[in-house]
Structures are given as structure tokens and as C-alpha cells.
Design a protein around this motif. Sequence first.
Motif, PDB file in Angstrom:
ATOM      1  N   ARG A  73      29.069 120.878  39.049  1.00 53.33           N
ATOM      2  CA  ARG A  73      29.814 121.491  37.948  1.00 53.33           C
ATOM      3  C   ARG A  73      30.573 122.694  38.486  1.00 53.33           C
ATOM      4  O   ARG A  73      30.105 123.371  39.398  1.00 53.33           O
ATOM      5  CB  ARG A  73      28.864 121.921  36.824  1.00 53.33           C
TER       6      ARG A  73
ATOM      7  N   ARG B  30      31.704 125.403  32.275  1.00 56.27           N
ATOM      8  CA  ARG B  30      31.592 124.516  33.427  1.00 56.27           C
ATOM      9  C   ARG B  30      32.146 123.138  33.053  1.00 56.27           C
ATOM     10  O   ARG B  30      32.088 122.733  31.885  1.00 56.27           O
ATOM     11  CB  ARG B  30      30.133 124.350  33.876  1.00 56.27           C
TER      12      ARG B  30
ATOM     13  N   LEU C 229      31.849 119.072  34.647  1.00 60.15           N
ATOM     14  CA  LEU C 229      31.200 118.184  35.610  1.00 60.15           C
ATOM     15  C   LEU C 229      32.295 117.453  36.387  1.00 60.15           C
ATOM     16  O   LEU C 229      32.783 116.409  35.974  1.00 60.15           O
ATOM     17  CB  LEU C 229      30.291 117.196  34.886  1.00 60.15           C
TER      18      LEU C 229
ATOM     19  N   ASP D 126      24.949 122.123  27.778  1.00 60.49           N
ATOM     20  CA  ASP D 126      25.857 120.994  27.972  1.00 60.49           C
ATOM     21  C   ASP D 126      26.264 120.457  26.599  1.00 60.49           C
ATOM     22  O   ASP D 126      25.550 119.649  25.992  1.00 60.49           O
ATOM     23  CB  ASP D 126      25.179 119.899  28.799  1.00 60.49           C
TER      24      ASP D 126
END
Length: 382
Positions: free
Chosen positions: A358, A348, A350, A311
Motif C-alpha cells: 500500500r 493508502r 493497494l 480499509d
Amino acid sequence: MKTLLKVVLTATLALLVTLSVCAQKKSKPSMFDSLDHKLDMSDFLIEANGFIPVPVIVTEPALGGFGLGVAPIFITRRKPTVDKSGKAVRIPPDVTGGVGMYTVNNTWAALAFRQGTWLKAGSKYRAGGGYANINMKFYRNTAAGKEFSTEFNLRTTPFTGSLLKRFGSTPWSAGVDYTFLNTKVSVDGGSLPDFVKSKEINSRVSMPGLTLEFDSRDNIFTPNKGIRSQVNVSFSDDGFGSDYNYQNLNAFIYGYFQMFHNVVTGLRYEMQQVFGDVPFYLEPYVDLRGVPTARYQGNIFSVGEVEVRWDIVSRWSVVGFGGAGKAYDSWGEFKNASWVGSGGGGFRYLIARKFKVRMGVDLARGPEQWAYYIVFGSSWLR
């Protein structure tokens, strides 16, 4: 059936383009998160009435590699409940949807599904079904060891359902499931190959089963931590109205570990084995990104896969993955069976913070070709 259900689940990628879709409500829910003011579909999913017509992009190589469709999707948030000990228990959201799709190899399908929680019974359930007209290649070897392929048309009416009872407030549950398929098989402009039995031209599979599951994931869509493991044994028999007598064993375990606060590692092992008289189109196959559905088949398959998600910022992530598996006819052949490997990467976003959903795109390379996949939640959704 597994491939078609994945198509239904991944259809929600197009929530990214539903900004122009109006809910049947006097006030339009916000399309942006109240915390960071970024694009977020949580409030839209929670508050919108009526269905959302979601565009579908089909990317499965075995179905031509590209197709389009439309799907209505609902995600309904459930309030936590309190167990007998007074402990709060998180209830996963209910997901309801359907899909109509058409691909470049003239495959088309109309399907619907629902998964949810039956609180009074302390159980969770799943149901899905519809109609599909599938064009796919299946591969076999001649007596001389030379591989050949045949393209089949499968017209099938599938249905699958399950009901699992949870053991108190533990992660364990057990229950029953059922699968039904009524299938007609043909070859366009040619005769059926020798490996197809006469009864497979028009046949029915009726298969009840038993399931034991452990699920400690922190959410059902894109987990950051926890384990989901399942063992299923199902039985196809003429006593249940089936044209085939065989047994199916399927087991998997997915583990998610937060190595650092912004790095999540996922580990997957899965196997399937059939015993008895199984139709050729239901034989186990190596199931990995980058490998077309049913490309490598046998009485048994087993695969291992690892995925790492980083992330980078609160909304955006990058993903890398790789795996390998084998398809073979008996455990004694495992050593000599060829490995099938694949790997790749993706990103990905969110898209629904309150559901921890995601979504994004993966690019994968298998033994023979590149393939891309639209991912909703996780590539290991079942």
C-alpha cells in the motif's frame, strides 16, 4: 543515513505514474488486476525487464520540505521453499533500487540499496551506499538556556550492510552489520560553532555491530499482523579505522494487530543510546512524522507511536496516527525532559496486491510545523 534510506524506499510512490513507462519486453504486462480490474502494479513488477525510471518526491522538512529526483526500482518475487520438517516457508521478495535527488535547500544525493535472501545460507542481507551533499540545521542551547541553530553542510560517503542468519524455521535471526561514513563538515559563510570538535571537520566512522531480530509479520511492506523486534549493538573504535570511540545501542518493536477484518492497529516503541565520543551529526534524535530530522537531539531518545488503518474498500484506506518521544542525555533526566508530540492522518492505496504493498500520503503536525510524507509500504520501514 536513516533519512536518506527512507527517501530511497519511498521513491516507489511514483509507480502510480509509470503507466506511461514501457518495459523492455515484447509484450507489455498488464497494469490492472485480473481480479477486480483496478490499477495494480503487481504483474508489471513481476514481468517487466530492465529498470523502471521512477520519479521521486522528497518531503523531509529537514531537507527543505520539497525535492525531486529519479530512481530505478525492482521488486523480485521469490518462490516459497520447504524446510527440513517439510513445512513451506514464505520468502520475502528481493528489493533493489537507487535514487538521485535534489531538494530546494540544495541538498543532493546519489544512493543505491539492495535487500534480499541468501537461500543456501538461510540468511537475509541488506546493503546500501552512495554519496550525499546535505544541508541541515542542528540545534543547541546556550549556557543561559536559549536555543540557537546552525546550518551545516555535510558531504558524506555512507555505506551500510547487514547479514542475518535465521534460526531454522523460527521467526528469530541473528547476525552482523557494518556502517561506514566519511564526512566533511562546514558552515557556509561562517565559522563552526563551539560544540563542533576540530576532528569533526573531516572524519571517518567505521562501526561493526551485532543484531538479534524477531520477525513474524505477514509481509515486509504493509503488514496486517505480526511483530518485528530488533536489538542492535555496534562499536566505533580506532581499531576498526574509525576516528571516534563510542558504542551505539538501538532497539525497537513494531506490533501489528487486526482488530477487525478491515481495521489494523500498529504499535511502535523505539529507543537509541550512545556511549562515548559520538559526532554531533550522529547523536540520537526524536524520530516522528511531523518532527524534522535531528531537531531534538540527545545521548538517548525514546518514542512511542500508534497508527490505525481502516480499509474502507478493498483498495482504499484511511490512516490516523499519533506519537510522542523525548531526547535527553541520561536516564536520570528522562522525567524532566520535554515531551515532543506529533499526529496526523493520511490515505493508502493497494498498488500491488500480490506483494500487499500500500502507498499514499500522510499529513502530520509536530510541535512547530506541518509536514507531509509520501509513504511506500509503511512509515516504519527499516
